[in-house]
Structures are given as C-alpha cells and as structure tokens.
Motif scaffolding. Structure first.
Motif, PDB file in Angstrom:
ATOM      1  N   UNK A  31      -7.373   3.831  -9.871  1.00  0.00           N
ATOM      2  CA  UNK A  31      -8.688   4.171  -9.327  1.00  0.00           C
ATOM      3  C   UNK A  31      -9.526   2.925  -9.066  1.00  0.00           C
ATOM      4  N   UNK A  32      -9.334   1.866  -9.824  1.00  0.00           N
ATOM      5  CA  UNK A  32     -10.126   0.654  -9.664  1.00  0.00           C
ATOM      6  C   UNK A  32      -9.644  -0.202  -8.498  1.00  0.00           C
ATOM      7  N   UNK A  33      -8.426  -0.033  -8.068  1.00  0.00           N
ATOM      8  CA  UNK A  33      -7.862  -0.890  -7.022  1.00  0.00           C
ATOM      9  C   UNK A  33      -8.603  -0.786  -5.684  1.00  0.00           C
ATOM     10  N   UNK A  34      -9.010   0.393  -5.184  1.00  0.00           N
ATOM     11  CA  UNK A  34      -9.693   0.434  -3.886  1.00  0.00           C
ATOM     12  C   UNK A  34     -11.063  -0.242  -3.885  1.00  0.00           C
ATOM     13  N   UNK A  35     -11.690  -0.418  -5.040  1.00  0.00           N
ATOM     14  CA  UNK A  35     -13.001  -1.047  -5.099  1.00  0.00           C
ATOM     15  C   UNK A  35     -12.945  -2.556  -4.902  1.00  0.00           C
ATOM     16  N   UNK A  36     -11.768  -3.128  -5.010  1.00  0.00           N
ATOM     17  CA  UNK A  36     -11.638  -4.573  -4.854  1.00  0.00           C
ATOM     18  C   UNK A  36     -11.864  -4.940  -3.386  1.00  0.00           C
ATOM     19  N   UNK A  37     -12.437  -6.101  -3.137  1.00  0.00           N
ATOM     20  CA  UNK A  37     -12.646  -6.495  -1.741  1.00  0.00           C
ATOM     21  C   UNK A  37     -11.317  -6.709  -1.029  1.00  0.00           C
ATOM     22  N   UNK A  38     -11.330  -6.442   0.258  1.00  0.00           N
ATOM     23  CA  UNK A  38     -10.118  -6.625   1.050  1.00  0.00           C
ATOM     24  C   UNK A  38      -9.802  -8.113   1.158  1.00  0.00           C
ATOM     25  N   UNK A  39      -8.534  -8.476   1.176  1.00  0.00           N
ATOM     26  CA  UNK A  39      -8.190  -9.892   1.311  1.00  0.00           C
ATOM     27  C   UNK A  39      -8.649 -10.422   2.667  1.00  0.00           C
ATOM     28  N   UNK A  40      -9.027 -11.688   2.680  1.00  0.00           N
ATOM     29  CA  UNK A  40      -9.478 -12.307   3.926  1.00  0.00           C
ATOM     30  C   UNK A  40      -8.308 -12.429   4.878  1.00  0.00           C
ATOM     31  N   UNK A  41      -8.534 -12.133   6.153  1.00  0.00           N
ATOM     32  CA  UNK A  41      -7.433 -12.269   7.113  1.00  0.00           C
ATOM     33  C   UNK A  41      -7.028 -13.733   7.258  1.00  0.00           C
ATOM     34  N   UNK A  42      -5.791 -13.924   7.624  1.00  0.00           N
ATOM     35  CA  UNK A  42      -5.284 -15.290   7.796  1.00  0.00           C
ATOM     36  C   UNK A  42      -6.016 -15.966   8.951  1.00  0.00           C
ATOM     37  N   UNK A  43      -6.275 -17.237   8.788  1.00  0.00           N
ATOM     38  CA  UNK A  43      -6.971 -18.003   9.821  1.00  0.00           C
ATOM     39  C   UNK A  43      -6.000 -18.301  10.952  1.00  0.00           C
ATOM     40  N   UNK A  44      -6.411 -18.034  12.189  1.00  0.00           N
ATOM     41  CA  UNK A  44      -5.500 -18.309  13.300  1.00  0.00           C
ATOM     42  C   UNK A  44      -5.195 -19.795  13.415  1.00  0.00           C
ATOM     43  N   UNK A  45      -3.996 -20.097  13.850  1.00  0.00           N
ATOM     44  CA  UNK A  45      -3.577 -21.497  13.901  1.00  0.00           C
ATOM     45  C   UNK A  45      -4.344 -22.296  14.945  1.00  0.00           C
ATOM     46  N   UNK A  46      -4.847 -21.657  15.984  1.00  0.00           N
ATOM     47  CA  UNK A  46      -5.552 -22.416  17.011  1.00  0.00           C
ATOM     48  C   UNK A  46      -6.865 -22.982  16.505  1.00  0.00           C
ATOM     49  N   UNK A  47      -7.441 -22.413  15.438  1.00  0.00           N
ATOM     50  CA  UNK A  47      -8.701 -22.922  14.909  1.00  0.00           C
ATOM     51  C   UNK A  47      -8.503 -23.824  13.696  1.00  0.00           C
TER      52      UNK A  47
END
Length: 72
Positions: A31-47
């Motif tokens: 039940x506690x797992x959905x409350x965690x923040x979503x992982x940050x998306x990977x940074x695109x290689x072009x930036x």
C-alpha cells in the motif's frame, strides 16, 4: 511464500499469529509503494553537456578562421 520453523515447536495459534504479522507487513509495504514519487525520466542524450566536451576543439593554425564553427 514459504515459512519454515527453524527452531522450537510452535503451536498452531503461534504460527497463525506470526503469519498474520507477516501478511500485515506485506500489505502495508504494498500500500505504501504507490505514494512514492515516480522516478525521474532519463535525460535525453542530445541535452547531455558531456557530448559537447567529448570532441577536441580545433587547433589554431593557418586555416583556423574556417574552423570557427563547431561541427555538430
């Protein structure tokens, strides 16, 4: 899930109590797992700034004026 008694001789009531605690902890963790923040998306290689620094800069010389533009 398998629970194995390693030492002692528990009664059926003691086993039921231990199993209830394990199930309650597992339900709380689920039940506690959905409350965690979503992982940050990977940074695109072009930036990625390291992509620019990976290439050597043009060396000064007779034709340096023609190499002032950084090849991409």
């Amino acid at each position: 899930m398998t629970i194995k008694v390693v030492r002692g001789n528990p009664t059926p009531e003691e086993l039921a109590a231990a199993l209830a605690v394990v199930r309650a902890r597992a339900a709380a963790a689920t039940a506690a797992a959905p409350d965690e923040p979503a992982p940050r998306p990977a940074r695109p290689s072009w930036s990625d700034p390291s992509r620019i620094a990976a290439h050597r800069l043009p060396q000064p010389g007779p034709a340096a004026w023609s190499r002032t533009y950084w090849p991409g």
